[in-house]
Design an enzyme around this catalytic site. Sequence first.
Site, PDB file in Angstrom:
ATOM      1  N   ASP A  76       0.866  -1.162   0.000  1.00 33.03           N
ATOM      2  CA  ASP A  76       0.000   0.000   0.000  1.00 33.03           C
ATOM      3  C   ASP A  76       0.921   1.236   0.000  1.00 33.03           C
ATOM      4  O   ASP A  76       2.149   1.141   0.009  1.00 33.03           O
ATOM      5  CB  ASP A  76      -0.966  -0.027   1.183  1.00 33.03           C
ATOM      6  CG  ASP A  76      -2.198   0.847   0.925  1.00 33.03           C
ATOM      7  OD1 ASP A  76      -2.138   1.720   0.037  1.00 33.03           O
ATOM      8  OD2 ASP A  76      -3.214   0.681   1.623  1.00 33.03           O
TER       9      ASP A  76
HETATM   10  C1  BGC Z   1      -5.213   3.022   0.339  1.00 29.21           C
HETATM   11  C2  BGC Z   1      -5.469   1.918  -0.670  1.00 29.21           C
HETATM   12  C3  BGC Z   1      -5.367   2.473  -2.068  1.00 29.21           C
HETATM   13  C4  BGC Z   1      -4.032   3.150  -2.256  1.00 29.21           C
HETATM   14  C5  BGC Z   1      -3.823   3.690  -3.662  1.00 29.21           C
HETATM   15  C6  BGC Z   1      -3.987   3.846   0.019  1.00 29.21           C
HETATM   16  O1  BGC Z   1      -3.898   4.965   0.818  1.00 29.21           O
HETATM   17  O2  BGC Z   1      -5.078   2.439   1.618  1.00 29.21           O
HETATM   18  O3  BGC Z   1      -6.732   1.345  -0.438  1.00 29.21           O
HETATM   19  O4  BGC Z   1      -5.563   1.448  -2.998  1.00 29.21           O
HETATM   20  O5  BGC Z   1      -3.941   4.213  -1.336  1.00 29.21           O
HETATM   21  O6  BGC Z   1      -4.608   4.785  -3.917  1.00 29.21           O
END
Ligand code: BGC
Length: 754
Positions: free
Chosen positions: A312
């Site tokens: 993430d």
């Molecule tokens: C979130 C994810 C997301 C990623 C990309 C993160 O902050 O936890 O769910 O897919 O960002 O945008």
Amino acid sequence: MRRDSVVGGLLVLVCGLQACQMDAPQEGVSDAELCTFRASARVEQILAGMTLEDKVGEMTQMTLDVLCVGENHKAEEPHRIDSVRLDSAFAISKIGSVLNSAGHSYPTEQWRALIGEIQAASMEAKGIPTLYGIDAIHGATYTYGAALGPQQLALAATWDTALVRVMAEGTAKEIVACGIPWNFAPVLDVGRDPRWPRFWETFGEDPKLVGDMGEAMVRGFQEGEVKVAATLKHYLGYSTPWSGKDRTPAYIPERQLRDIFLPPFAQAVRAGALSVMVNSGEMNGIPTHANRFVLTDLLRGELGFDGVAVTDWEDIRYLKSRHKVAATHKDAIRMAILAGIDMSMVPQDWEFPVLLKELVEEGAIAEARIDLSVRRILTLKERLGLLDQGGEALPAMLTDSERLALEAAPAQAAMECITLLKNEHDVLPIASSANVFVSGPTANSLNALNGGWSGTWQGKNPKYNNPGRKTAVEALRDEFGRSRVQFEELESMDFNDQDIRRVASALRRSRPDVALLFLGEMPYTEFMGNIGDLRLADNQLDLVRAVRETGTPVVAVFVEGRPRTFSQVESDLDGVVMAYLAGDFAGPAIAKVLSGSHNPSGKLPFSWPREASSHTTYDRKHTEKHYSARPQYAFGSGLSYSPVQTTALRLLNEGNVVLGDTLRIEVDLANTGDRPTNEVVMAFVQDRVASITPSVDKLKAYKRVLVDAGATMTVPLRVPTAELGFIGTDLDYVVEPGTFGLRVQQQTLEFELN
Ligand code: BGC
């Protein structure tokens, strides 16, 4: 693979593990890691031609902002690619993937131009197309004009997996038309704690419903006319932090992890999901990005997952800066890669590939380990057809009529999810001749209906709302006629006593037949949605009281991503409707449910707590019977305007039921009203005595059926007895023989499993 065996007199069944061919161990690569697919000759050939620099670059994902003109990782408006940055991203850093919008949605044409430029740079520098990923979590979040459907929690309330699959197929078409083949969805975290600000991104509290919905979404993304890769997130154990706050520690014993949280991921892996995204948090003191047991032993070894594991946002760096398990960024990279990460969502600085290369050169990470990840990433590109397209040919744009056709599923889902929870004195449906008073902070906000990840990350900016979509009050005016709807606006969540008095006196003046209060929350996601108290805001409770005092019948419509408690005023309400975050088409759906032109059929996919501090899920233990046994509204609740009764429950299996048999259940339903009703038949099982304290109820089967007005029908349900088990003390899945109960609504029976 399923392994049946008898252990200590108990029948043991290990589910969900896929057969794997073990290779001879190779330096730096464990057996579990090698328990994967064989890459194609084409992928092997590309890999063979790559330098170490190429390979570590391939494992690097950057966010769009850093490729755009602008300072401090923020793209300047209007967003445009900075050609020098773009060239160096691919020619020097050799990055394999790009993600995200640079802050807000774009029309499809703009996406195509952007991605065309990015792909051209990738092809020129590396000869390999880039893998573009985005969060299209309830429709194409970042594509201006694309239909936004209900968020996952609302989708779960439809209990309609077929519809979820169709919606996902539509999302795939929308983003592929933009040139995006990788979707960061579905969320398969099980929503066991409504305080958690990402509760609404889940399919609710039940692992079976989450797994089924997740599988439907994965198949929709990956098996429709147009294919995008699904991403199972956030693997694993993200959704129940002890504090209820985002990205704070979770403490989950392995038994519960395997019982509740792992099964949806296992189901979606079996359905062929192509990627997973890792949980940003920590479990039992170990940040998941450094958890080799979770990322390698479980994911690769047990689940047999052969796709790409992406981090993430910035989570490798956070091993140092937030979690403090690494002293340096470089060591954080070493830990994450050795734990099992394939790709780093870096996404804003250029150190990752440089440091990773050094780690390999210094011998801290074997090049074979790098090859494994690159093989997976290239295979994903191959599976998505990117290697064939050479990054050039974007699929055709959607025509207006194709796009219009894609609105049908999200609009239907919005209708199907709306859940009627209370309807005293038949306050609903509202007669077409009635005068309606409308107020409340979410009544006139399309953003509130959509929630986070809508046009922008937090979903708050009306500038990026899709054109032509209606707020609740606008839709009510369409439904009842403008002159019959009196609206008193509350412009923000921070309305005060004076505003409340204004609403109450407007109500007294207009003397309506019914008052509709739109309550709930404004959009948020992640940290921004942390709360100190699950209770509905005090000013909203006061608003209910003030409206009640006028003597007008009151209906509350909750537009929110989690069940805020409101027991203090529940008895003041004649009607209660849960509208969740039902998306662009929520306004008309709510209006049609309130007017009765649609007969509601949504059922809660979670337990609505009565008090903020006494929440328990429906599959609680017998000892949790006090406050938690009386939720405000139970899991599965949802009324209609034409009630369907369960009149009989039968088990058709003759003689002994033995493990391996399938329970053949029949349920008789009677629609006692005058409208056709969509009913969800839910079968719950109770293990009367078990070696691990049993739950009072476990959902084992469900079916959505249409029961005609005044009609009776019989619904067959099947439950394999192999699914009547749980994870035992030795962490194996076990089904223990003995007495079981079966319940559908108030109908119950018992049977013996031998
Ligand atoms: C979130 C994810 C997301 C990623 C990309 C993160 O902050 O936890 O769910 O897919 O960002 O945008």
